[in-house]
Motif scaffolding. Sequence first.
Motif, PDB file in Angstrom:
ATOM      1  N   VAL A   1      75.064  66.545  73.859  1.00  0.00           N
ATOM      2  CA  VAL A   1      74.245  66.997  73.968  1.00  0.00           C
ATOM      3  C   VAL A   1      72.521  67.277  73.396  1.00  0.00           C
ATOM      4  CG1 VAL A   1      73.245  68.896  75.106  1.00  0.00           C
ATOM      5  CG2 VAL A   1      75.489  68.922  74.884  1.00  0.00           C
ATOM      6  N   ILE A   2      71.512  66.471  74.750  1.00  0.00           N
ATOM      7  CA  ILE A   2      70.203  66.560  73.636  1.00  0.00           C
ATOM      8  C   ILE A   2      69.786  67.108  75.375  1.00  0.00           C
ATOM      9  CG2 ILE A   2      70.850  64.393  73.067  1.00  0.00           C
ATOM     10  CD1 ILE A   2      69.651  62.931  75.569  1.00  0.00           C
ATOM     11  N   ILE A   3      68.338  67.380  75.134  1.00  0.00           N
ATOM     12  CA  ILE A   3      67.053  68.439  75.681  1.00  0.00           C
ATOM     13  C   ILE A   3      66.335  67.310  75.589  1.00  0.00           C
ATOM     14  CG2 ILE A   3      65.115  70.284  75.461  1.00  0.00           C
ATOM     15  CD1 ILE A   3      67.656  71.604  73.688  1.00  0.00           C
TER      16      ILE A   3
ATOM     17  N   SER B   1      62.112  66.329  77.466  1.00  0.00           N
ATOM     18  CA  SER B   1      61.427  66.597  78.793  1.00  0.00           C
ATOM     19  C   SER B   1      60.640  66.167  79.192  1.00  0.00           C
ATOM     20  CB  SER B   1      59.832  68.127  77.331  1.00  0.00           C
ATOM     21  OG  SER B   1      59.457  66.766  76.201  1.00  0.00           O
ATOM     22  N   ALA B   2      59.839  65.771  79.786  1.00  0.00           N
ATOM     23  CA  ALA B   2      58.838  65.165  80.549  1.00  0.00           C
ATOM     24  C   ALA B   2      58.459  64.335  79.722  1.00  0.00           C
ATOM     25  CB  ALA B   2      57.242  65.373  81.690  1.00  0.00           C
ATOM     26  N   ASP B   3      57.622  64.560  78.252  1.00  0.00           N
ATOM     27  CA  ASP B   3      56.650  62.895  77.448  1.00  0.00           C
ATOM     28  C   ASP B   3      57.817  63.188  76.142  1.00  0.00           C
ATOM     29  OD1 ASP B   3      55.670  66.205  77.219  1.00  0.00           O
ATOM     30  OD2 ASP B   3      53.604  65.750  77.797  1.00  0.00           O
ATOM     31  N   GLY B   4      58.263  64.286  75.606  1.00  0.00           N
ATOM     32  CA  GLY B   4      58.661  64.613  74.475  1.00  0.00           C
ATOM     33  C   GLY B   4      58.088  65.618  73.566  1.00  0.00           C
ATOM     34  N   LEU B   5      57.568  66.042  73.858  1.00  0.00           N
ATOM     35  CA  LEU B   5      56.590  67.162  73.743  1.00  0.00           C
ATOM     36  C   LEU B   5      57.494  68.213  73.610  1.00  0.00           C
ATOM     37  CD1 LEU B   5      52.723  65.676  74.310  1.00  0.00           C
ATOM     38  CD2 LEU B   5      54.283  65.617  72.240  1.00  0.00           C
ATOM     39  N   PRO B   6      56.891  69.797  72.481  1.00  0.00           N
ATOM     40  CA  PRO B   6      57.641  70.512  72.409  1.00  0.00           C
ATOM     41  C   PRO B   6      57.378  71.093  74.185  1.00  0.00           C
ATOM     42  CG  PRO B   6      55.664  70.519  70.834  1.00  0.00           C
ATOM     43  CD  PRO B   6      55.372  69.204  71.501  1.00  0.00           C
ATOM     44  N   ILE B   7      58.155  72.135  74.749  1.00  0.00           N
ATOM     45  CA  ILE B   7      57.426  72.963  76.064  1.00  0.00           C
ATOM     46  C   ILE B   7      57.563  74.257  75.526  1.00  0.00           C
ATOM     47  CG2 ILE B   7      59.304  73.529  78.351  1.00  0.00           C
ATOM     48  CD1 ILE B   7      58.315  70.828  78.001  1.00  0.00           C
ATOM     49  N   ARG B   8      56.740  75.069  76.279  1.00  0.00           N
ATOM     50  CA  ARG B   8      56.286  76.196  75.764  1.00  0.00           C
ATOM     51  C   ARG B   8      57.572  76.591  77.204  1.00  0.00           C
ATOM     52  NH1 ARG B   8      51.211  79.350  78.193  1.00  0.00           N
ATOM     53  NH2 ARG B   8      52.777  79.224  80.053  1.00  0.00           N
ATOM     54  N   SER B   9      57.908  77.913  76.542  1.00  0.00           N
ATOM     55  CA  SER B   9      58.921  78.958  77.092  1.00  0.00           C
ATOM     56  C   SER B   9      58.271  80.210  77.790  1.00  0.00           C
ATOM     57  CB  SER B   9      60.000  79.392  76.648  1.00  0.00           C
ATOM     58  OG  SER B   9      59.709  80.228  75.560  1.00  0.00           O
ATOM     59  N   VAL B  10      58.922  80.575  78.922  1.00  0.00           N
ATOM     60  CA  VAL B  10      58.781  81.372  79.359  1.00  0.00           C
ATOM     61  C   VAL B  10      58.075  82.943  78.687  1.00  0.00           C
ATOM     62  CG1 VAL B  10      60.395  83.131  79.969  1.00  0.00           C
ATOM     63  CG2 VAL B  10      58.326  82.689  81.681  1.00  0.00           C
ATOM     64  N   ASN B  11      59.226  83.179  77.651  1.00  0.00           N
ATOM     65  CA  ASN B  11      58.378  84.088  76.244  1.00  0.00           C
ATOM     66  C   ASN B  11      57.681  83.493  75.657  1.00  0.00           C
ATOM     67  OD1 ASN B  11      59.990  85.753  77.513  1.00  0.00           O
ATOM     68  ND2 ASN B  11      61.737  84.865  76.742  1.00  0.00           N
ATOM     69  N   ASN B  12      57.180  82.281  75.461  1.00  0.00           N
ATOM     70  CA  ASN B  12      55.386  81.667  74.837  1.00  0.00           C
ATOM     71  C   ASN B  12      56.095  81.552  73.364  1.00  0.00           C
ATOM     72  OD1 ASN B  12      53.223  80.325  74.994  1.00  0.00           O
ATOM     73  ND2 ASN B  12      52.290  82.244  73.365  1.00  0.00           N
ATOM     74  N   VAL B  13      57.186  80.642  73.508  1.00  0.00           N
ATOM     75  CA  VAL B  13      58.225  79.978  72.495  1.00  0.00           C
ATOM     76  C   VAL B  13      57.995  79.002  72.494  1.00  0.00           C
ATOM     77  CG1 VAL B  13      60.693  79.775  71.203  1.00  0.00           C
ATOM     78  CG2 VAL B  13      59.658  82.105  71.704  1.00  0.00           C
ATOM     79  N   SER B  14      57.992  78.175  71.661  1.00  0.00           N
ATOM     80  CA  SER B  14      57.469  76.503  71.935  1.00  0.00           C
ATOM     81  C   SER B  14      58.666  75.481  71.694  1.00  0.00           C
ATOM     82  CB  SER B  14      56.946  76.427  70.800  1.00  0.00           C
ATOM     83  OG  SER B  14      56.662  74.450  70.615  1.00  0.00           O
TER      84      SER B  14
ATOM     85  N   GLN C   1      61.488  72.155  70.745  1.00  0.00           N
ATOM     86  CA  GLN C   1      60.892  71.197  70.279  1.00  0.00           C
ATOM     87  C   GLN C   1      62.312  70.133  71.254  1.00  0.00           C
ATOM     88  OE1 GLN C   1      58.899  69.308  68.681  1.00  0.00           O
ATOM     89  NE2 GLN C   1      59.580  67.913  69.561  1.00  0.00           N
ATOM     90  N   PRO C   2      62.116  69.458  72.598  1.00  0.00           N
ATOM     91  CA  PRO C   2      63.283  68.479  72.444  1.00  0.00           C
ATOM     92  C   PRO C   2      63.178  67.585  71.690  1.00  0.00           C
ATOM     93  CG  PRO C   2      61.182  67.875  73.679  1.00  0.00           C
ATOM     94  CD  PRO C   2      60.746  68.908  73.104  1.00  0.00           C
ATOM     95  N   HIS C   3      64.869  66.835  72.091  1.00  0.00           N
ATOM     96  CA  HIS C   3      65.413  65.765  71.501  1.00  0.00           C
ATOM     97  C   HIS C   3      64.510  64.522  71.891  1.00  0.00           C
ATOM     98  CE1 HIS C   3      68.974  68.434  71.109  1.00  0.00           C
ATOM     99  NE2 HIS C   3      68.697  68.231  69.782  1.00  0.00           N
TER     100      HIS C   3
END
Length: 335
Positions: free
Chosen positions: A45-47, A49-62, A64-66
């Motif tokens: 399993v991997i995470i 994102s569109a560009d590989g950069l960190p994603i901000r979650s709805v709770n404003n937690v960053s 880091q995708p793989h």
Amino acid sequence: MKKVTILAPYNTMATTIFGPMDIFNQAGRLWNRVTKSPQTPFFDVIIASADGLPIRSVNNVSIQPHCSITDVHQTDLIVISSATYIDRILEKNPELVPWIRDHYHRGAHVASICTGVFLLSETGLLDGKSATLHWGFADLFRKRYPQVKLEQDKMYLDHGRLYCSAGVSAGLDLSLYLVEKFCGRQAAVQSAKTMILDMGRVSQAPYEHFFFPKDHGDPLVVRAQDWLQQHSSENIDYERLARELRMSRRSMERRFRQSLGVTPLGYLQKLRVERAKSLLEEGTQTFSEITYQVGYEDIPFFRKLFIRLTGLRPNEYQRRFRGCSGEVYNGSEEE
């Protein structure tokens, strides 16, 4: 091992990433660990994102995708986490839609968790099919994707290689279902037992709160709604209500369906069931007493209506949702 890519869009809910991730990662691992047998992991399993950069979650937690989606050359399953802010997601990352569509046409399975179905629907892959999502976003989904049939009460749906699920915990139900589909019943049961999860939930009806929107644009229907809410426990004369609105009953029912998707009778039934749910949650009255209080005299009829709209018997509903300080349900076992 099957390769799973969890797609994390902008402002997603973290649970819809890590819940499915933990279930897939622990399949073949956790049970084996606690039973002291060799680990046989089923999924990688991997995470992404569109560009590989960190994603901000709805709770404003960053988070880091793989990797980025361009790094995913082959995957067996894409799991789309929640995507409530679909317009913002499409504005920031329009490449997500063709990427999902491309991998599906190359043989990947695609599943959505909660509002992730918005992003899945943008691909057109669900056109002519059915979908489900959290009940709180049902009206928005119907308006945005009229080409997709909404089955609002379903916990999750399987269209062969396309899947969608309701709210956050329903994503766990779908993940267990996919473990069973890919790896067999035994692997799913072992995962459920070690992660203390229920299996077999198929409906989100018990969790739904009936909304009674008044922003549909028909002022006469709004007047009728107000009247029904004020007199919901009384015997309703629909002919009289139509006359007060200066229209025929047939016209009133047609406009109700157009605005709210139900007839005035269906609307009244939902009002009464919603009130009964609140009284059951308080836990101080029998179902018979509640039946009279909301406007019915026929207790068996109202029990059947309650079951139809909530998916639970009154005593089952109360056991599940009564507050910690509520009294023990004092209706008969038949209820």
